[in-house]
Design an enzyme around this catalytic site. Structure first.
Site, PDB file in Angstrom:
ATOM      1  N   CYS A   1     -11.234  23.464  48.677  1.00  0.00           N
ATOM      2  CA  CYS A   1      -9.688  22.491  49.781  1.00  0.00           C
ATOM      3  C   CYS A   1      -8.374  22.813  49.204  1.00  0.00           C
ATOM      4  O   CYS A   1      -7.660  22.348  48.729  1.00  0.00           O
ATOM      5  CB  CYS A   1     -10.021  20.945  48.909  1.00  0.00           C
ATOM      6  SG  CYS A   1      -9.819  20.165  50.105  1.00  0.00           S
TER       7      CYS A   1
ATOM      8  N   CYS B   1     -11.024  17.770  55.969  1.00  0.00           N
ATOM      9  CA  CYS B   1     -10.128  17.836  54.626  1.00  0.00           C
ATOM     10  C   CYS B   1      -9.270  16.237  55.075  1.00  0.00           C
ATOM     11  O   CYS B   1      -8.284  16.440  55.373  1.00  0.00           O
ATOM     12  CB  CYS B   1      -9.174  18.733  54.784  1.00  0.00           C
ATOM     13  SG  CYS B   1      -7.703  18.616  53.350  1.00  0.00           S
TER      14      CYS B   1
HETATM   15  C1  LIG Z   1      -9.820  19.174  43.495  1.00  0.00           C
HETATM   16  C2  LIG Z   1     -10.261  20.080  44.100  1.00  0.00           C
HETATM   17  C3  LIG Z   1     -10.430  18.750  45.012  1.00  0.00           C
HETATM   18  C4  LIG Z   1     -11.503  18.805  46.220  1.00  0.00           C
HETATM   19  N1  LIG Z   1     -11.218  17.681  47.551  1.00  0.00           N
HETATM   20  C5  LIG Z   1     -12.533  18.636  48.460  1.00  0.00           C
HETATM   21  C6  LIG Z   1     -12.224  17.210  49.466  1.00  0.00           C
HETATM   22  O1  LIG Z   1     -11.220  16.721  49.472  1.00  0.00           O
HETATM   23  N2  LIG Z   1     -12.726  17.398  50.554  1.00  0.00           N
HETATM   24  C7  LIG Z   1     -14.102  18.043  50.271  1.00  0.00           C
HETATM   25  O2  LIG Z   1     -14.670  18.773  51.396  1.00  0.00           O
HETATM   26  N3  LIG Z   1     -14.027  19.284  49.675  1.00  0.00           N
HETATM   27  C8  LIG Z   1     -13.355  19.037  48.251  1.00  0.00           C
HETATM   28  N4  LIG Z   1     -13.684  19.802  47.550  1.00  0.00           N
HETATM   29  C9  LIG Z   1     -14.597  20.703  47.634  1.00  0.00           C
HETATM   30  C10 LIG Z   1     -15.796  21.116  46.992  1.00  0.00           C
HETATM   31  O3  LIG Z   1     -15.925  20.090  46.064  1.00  0.00           O
HETATM   32  C11 LIG Z   1     -16.085  22.742  46.612  1.00  0.00           C
HETATM   33  O4  LIG Z   1     -16.547  23.100  48.179  1.00  0.00           O
HETATM   34  C12 LIG Z   1     -18.343  22.679  46.684  1.00  0.00           C
HETATM   35  O5  LIG Z   1     -18.413  22.046  45.662  1.00  0.00           O
HETATM   36  C13 LIG Z   1     -18.537  23.504  46.740  1.00  0.00           C
HETATM   37  O6  LIG Z   1     -19.723  23.423  46.138  1.00  0.00           O
HETATM   38  P1  LIG Z   1     -20.905  25.058  46.230  1.00  0.00           P
HETATM   39  O7  LIG Z   1     -21.852  24.472  45.416  1.00  0.00           O
HETATM   40  O8  LIG Z   1     -20.498  25.811  46.595  1.00  0.00           O
HETATM   41  O9  LIG Z   1     -20.385  24.930  44.536  1.00  0.00           O
HETATM   42  P2  LIG Z   1     -19.721  24.141  42.689  1.00  0.00           P
HETATM   43  O10 LIG Z   1     -19.899  22.773  43.568  1.00  0.00           O
HETATM   44  O11 LIG Z   1     -18.683  24.124  42.124  1.00  0.00           O
HETATM   45  O12 LIG Z   1     -21.616  24.680  42.586  1.00  0.00           O
HETATM   46  C14 LIG Z   1     -21.436  25.654  42.073  1.00  0.00           C
HETATM   47  C15 LIG Z   1     -22.763  25.849  40.413  1.00  0.00           C
HETATM   48  O13 LIG Z   1     -22.334  26.929  40.350  1.00  0.00           O
HETATM   49  C16 LIG Z   1     -22.769  27.574  39.714  1.00  0.00           C
HETATM   50  N5  LIG Z   1     -22.378  28.697  39.000  1.00  0.00           N
HETATM   51  C17 LIG Z   1     -21.642  29.304  38.692  1.00  0.00           C
HETATM   52  N6  LIG Z   1     -21.920  30.799  37.855  1.00  0.00           N
HETATM   53  C18 LIG Z   1     -22.997  31.001  37.892  1.00  0.00           C
HETATM   54  C19 LIG Z   1     -24.369  31.744  37.627  1.00  0.00           C
HETATM   55  N7  LIG Z   1     -23.550  32.986  37.152  1.00  0.00           N
HETATM   56  N8  LIG Z   1     -25.854  31.938  37.122  1.00  0.00           N
HETATM   57  C20 LIG Z   1     -25.506  30.165  37.678  1.00  0.00           C
HETATM   58  N9  LIG Z   1     -25.406  29.114  38.128  1.00  0.00           N
HETATM   59  C21 LIG Z   1     -24.233  29.595  38.213  1.00  0.00           C
HETATM   60  C22 LIG Z   1     -21.802  26.289  38.308  1.00  0.00           C
HETATM   61  O14 LIG Z   1     -22.031  26.007  37.566  1.00  0.00           O
HETATM   62  C23 LIG Z   1     -21.896  25.447  39.148  1.00  0.00           C
HETATM   63  O15 LIG Z   1     -22.950  24.281  38.946  1.00  0.00           O
HETATM   64  C24 LIG Z   1     -12.350  19.920  46.112  1.00  0.00           C
HETATM   65  C25 LIG Z   1     -12.714  20.635  45.231  1.00  0.00           C
HETATM   66  C26 LIG Z   1     -11.689  20.869  43.741  1.00  0.00           C
HETATM   67  C27 LIG Z   1     -11.669  21.529  42.870  1.00  0.00           C
END
Ligand SMILES: Cc1cc2nc3c(=O)[nH]c(=O)nc-3n(C[C@H](O)[C@H](O)[C@H](O)COP(=O)(O)OP(=O)(O)OC[C@H]3O[C@@H](n4cnc5c(N)ncnc54)[C@H](O)[C@@H]3O)c2cc1C
Lengths: 116, 446
Positions: B208, B389
């Site tokens: 983000c 966004c």
């Molecule tokens: C401050 C902030 C604002 C944001 N604003 C927006 C917005 O306005 N709009 C939007 O669309 N998105 C936004 N996002 C981004 C969005 O939250 C992420 O892009 C999204 O959560 C990505 O999903 P993901 O599953 O890839 O990662 P995550 O949801 O972060 O999940 C990753 C998972 O992998 C696990 N993991 C990590 N390493 C390991 C390992 N070695 N073994 C097993 N598990 C592991 C972690 O524990 C976690 O549960 C924002 C994020 C933040 C921090």
């Protein structure tokens, strides 16, 4: 937004409101059915009752806007473009129509002579 | 319409507000047209699918795969019990939502018939088709989905201490819900006193990329609402020569910053911080530079988690190699060298797409390709880089910014909700509709 079909909207609303969604649906069904029953039973729209309901409806529209402002921690004073004014109108309109229908139905169904 | 007190409203308030509108909309929706049902499941008896990470992408993948496949053994590996709706961090840190708003549990979205191994993955061995957990357990797979998100590398900022977020003007909205809430405390204090507010972004890929900008605008508005804007100087330190990677958005933000009197320092990359002296250090083309602050929002460099960074799955060369992002095809999200491996969500080494909104578009594509491989079928399903966004520009207004890999704007509501226009409707969507949409995505329903 990818798949914008009614099912997605429904599940999103369900997520937003939980069981209250179904309460609201029930209220809408009750209002519409009650309104239809009263109109069919009487064979006409009672103009006095309708005017009274519309007056209550005006308040309902205002109330909808006030609640919208309160819940979104913002309000129509933040409107920045035409679509915002459309949204303001829509919220007011829904509040107005919903309250009017409900008020008409309740007055028509209530076993009270003065309620006409 | 916002008073500084009473910004927090509960679910009950929502319910009351939704009263009027909810009736009509929901009544209209409960028609016979219940579209959106997934295609009937195909048999995948005996297939072993392992998902690393139970965040936004991992849970959404699991839910969709359960819908599409019959008899597959699906295992998801993640030690984290709490689930965070991360876009909510910005709202908590902005004083718009309460502290617990982003927090729920992983368990409540875990689909039935999926095995959840509650530990971290330590090693990924795509040549041996297995992963190894932190306790040394070997988990073999036929298909692997990596959805491990990213690592916030606070340690690489010299002098930074995450435990001190909330104290001495130190804020960081990324570190988690508690940190976001502590940041609100520090920012609110700053909005009372004024001084120098310092905002920045890292010089790596980040999730983000709009969040640091939003937070700058939110802080500006809190200062204005307390009549303290004239007592404050707001500085935004950009890592390069632009404010956002999409040129048309960058230009718009430049104009808004000019309007709000936000001073920009280009080519400033944070390298360190002195929490006692309240000074941030930056690398610039003309050497190190210091900026004194009274409030700072630290946004750390972001890299692939170690398990991926240290595995053969990482890019071997090019722009995403050094931080260890996964080498996947940008259209199919399939690994370029290991065809039975997919990378979805933040971990994917693709030009855009580190948002929850991107996850929503990535997941169906990866699922289509995985199912096609499993059943010997074909699919043309492809991901175009969609990223969204909702950029808050003041309390009560936001711009809906949606774009693809090629920096094209791809508005969801063309002609109705104009992109790059500061609107109340976008704010309403961001603060009310996006979390429910996200949660239904986790359940594979949206
Ligand atoms: C401050 C902030 C604002 C944001 N604003 C927006 C917005 O306005 N709009 C939007 O669309 N998105 C936004 N996002 C981004 C969005 O939250 C992420 O892009 C999204 O959560 C990505 O999903 P993901 O599953 O890839 O990662 P995550 O949801 O972060 O999940 C990753 C998972 O992998 C696990 N993991 C990590 N390493 C390991 C390992 N070695 N073994 C097993 N598990 C592991 C972690 O524990 C976690 O549960 C924002 C994020 C933040 C921090």
């Amino acid at each position: 937004m990818k798949d914008m079909d009614p099912f997605v909207f429904l599940v999103v609303f369900q997520e937003m409101l939980g069981p209250v969604l179904w309460l609201l649906v029930a209220l809408a069904v009750f209002g519409l059915a009650g309104f239809l029953i009263v109109v069919l039973r009487e064979g006409k729209l009672d103009s006095k009752r309708l005017v009274r309901s519309e007056l209550i409806g005006l308040l309902g529209g205002v109330l909808a806007l006030v609640l919208a402002a309160k819940f979104t921690v913002s309000g129509f004073t933040d409107a920045g473009g035409p679509v915002d004014w459309l949204l303001v109108g829509l919220i007011w309109g829904i509040g107005l129509a919903g309250t009017t229908i409900l008020a008409y139905a309740i007055q028509g169904l209530a076993p009270c002579r003065r309620c006409g | 319409m916002i008073s500084e007190k009473g910004l927090h409203l509960g679910r009950r308030d929502l319910l009351r507000f939704m009263g009027a509108g909810g009736v009509a909309v929901s009544a209209a929706l409960i028609g016979p047209k219940m579209a959106g049902a997934a295609p009937s499941p195909v048999s995948a008896k005996g297939a072993r699918i392992v998902i690393v990470g139970a965040g936004a992408a991992g849970l959404s993948m699991a839910s969709r795969l359960v819908q599409r496949l019959d008899g597959a053994a699906i295992t998801i590996i993640d030690s984290r019990k709490a689930h965070y709706y991360q876009p909510g961090f910005t709202l908590v840190a902005g004083g718009i939502k309460p502290k617990d708003y982003p927090v729920s549990t992983t368990a409540e979205y875990m689909p039935r018939h999926v095995t959840w191994l509650e530990e971290a993955v330590a090693e990924i061995d795509p040549d041996g088709n297995k992963v190894v957990t932190a306790s040394g357990k070997q988990v073999p797979y036929d298909f692997l989905v990596v959805a491990a998100g990213l690592h916030l590398d606070y340690a690489s900022i010299e002098g930074m201490d995450v435990a001190r977020i909330g104290q001495d003007g130190l804020g960081s909205i990324y570190a988690g819900p508690e940190a976001a809430f502590a940041t609100w405390g520090a920012m609110s204090q700053f909005a009372d006193t004024g001084g120098v507010g310092l905002f920045l972004r890292p010089n790596t890929e980040m999730k983000c990329a709009g969040a640091p900008l939003k937070y700058t605008f939110i802080t500006d508005d809190h200062l204005r609402r307390r009549d303290n804007r004239s007592k404050a100087e707001i500085i935004y330190a950009a890592n390069n020569k632009v404010l956002f990677s999409v040129p048309i958005v960058s230009e718009k933000v430049r104009m808004l910053f000019r309007d709000r009197d936000v001073k920009v320092r280009y080519d400033h990359i944070q390298t360190g911080i002195d929490l006692g002296r309240k000074v941030a250090t930056f690398a610039t083309p003309s050497g190190p530079a210091e900026i004194k602050y009274d409030f700072i929002n630290v946004v750390p460099p972001m890299r692939a988690p170690a398990a991926v960074r240290n595995s053969p799955l990482r890019w071997q060369d090019g722009p995403w190699a050094s931080d260890g992002w996964m080498e996947v095809d940008k259209a199919t999200l399939r690994h370029k060298r290991y065809p039975n491996v997919f990378g979805v969500g933040d971990i994917a080494g693709v030009p855009k797409g580190k948002t929850a909104a991107s996850v929503k578009w990535m997941v169906p594509v990866a699922v289509d390709h995985l199912v096609a491989s499993l059943t010997g079928g074909q699919t043309t399903s492809s991901y175009n880089g969609y990223t969204s966004c909702p950029l808050i520009t003041q309390l009560g207004r936001a711009m809906l910014v949606e774009f693809d890999y090629d920096n094209n704007l791809v508005p969801s509501f063309p002609g109705v909700i104009a992109p790059l226009e500061e609107l109340w409707i976008t704010w309403v969507m961001k603060t009310m509709a996006l979390k429910p949409t996200y949660l239904t995505m986790l359940r594979g329903q949206a």
